[in-house]
Design a protein around this motif. Structure first.
Motif: not given
Ligand code: CMP
Length: 143
Positions: A35-42, A44-51, A125-131
């Motif tokens: 669990l973490k509160l984050m100000q997300v970088s562009r 990371l957001a682009e990688q997360h939503y790459d699809v 994939r997402e867990i490894a990307l975010w944590f």
């Protein structure tokens, strides 16, 4: 044990729905392991939503995700990936079933409060990307 990645998006945080979302996963019986509160970088957001990179809503989606803090979580339990998708409801809150998070609390497809991994492989994939590994706590409720 199966794990899934869940994000309470900026609209959920802004609307003070963090506790409500966590309550739904806890009372269902799943275990919070990250669990973490984050100000997300562009980036990371682009990688997360790459699809979705070629979709017309991609730029707006990324701009929104980085616009304000987000709560990133990892939940654990048997069948948690599919069950979380059921708890969350359909992508568009206007058609999401009552009783689901989006059906009860969501406003529009661009402000649908929450993200949940859509498959076990995506979750990994997402867990490894975010944590980082050390940010996840392996534990079992015993009380
Ligand atoms: P999410 O589950 O995070 O996965 C992709 C996201 O893209 C989705 O939730 C929505 O927030 C967003 N999305 C999907 N379709 C649209 C759309 N037509 N317009 C704006 N955003 C969309």
């Amino acid at each position: 044990m199966e794990r899934t990645f869940i994000a309470i998006k900026p609209d959920g945080v802004q609307r003070k729905l963090v506790a409500e979302v966590i309550r739904r996963f806890e009372t269902k019986g799943f275990t919070l392991v990250g669990l973490k509160l984050m100000q997300v970088s562009r980036e990371l957001a682009e990688q997360h939503y790459d699809v979705h990179r070629e979709k017309p809503f991609f730029a707006g989606l990324v701009d929104f995700i980085i616009s304000a803090p987000l709560v990133a979580m990892v939940w654990e339990g048997e069948g948690v990936v599919a069950s979380a998708r059921t708890i969350i409801g359909a992508t568009n809150p206007l058609t999401a079933a009552p009783g689901t998070i989006r059906g009860d609390l969501g406003v529009s497809i661009g402000r649908n409060l929450i993200h949940g991994s859509d498959a076990v492989e995506t979750a990994q994939r997402e867990i490894a990307l975010w944590f980082k590994e050390e940010e996840l706590v392996s534990w079992s409720p015993s009380l």
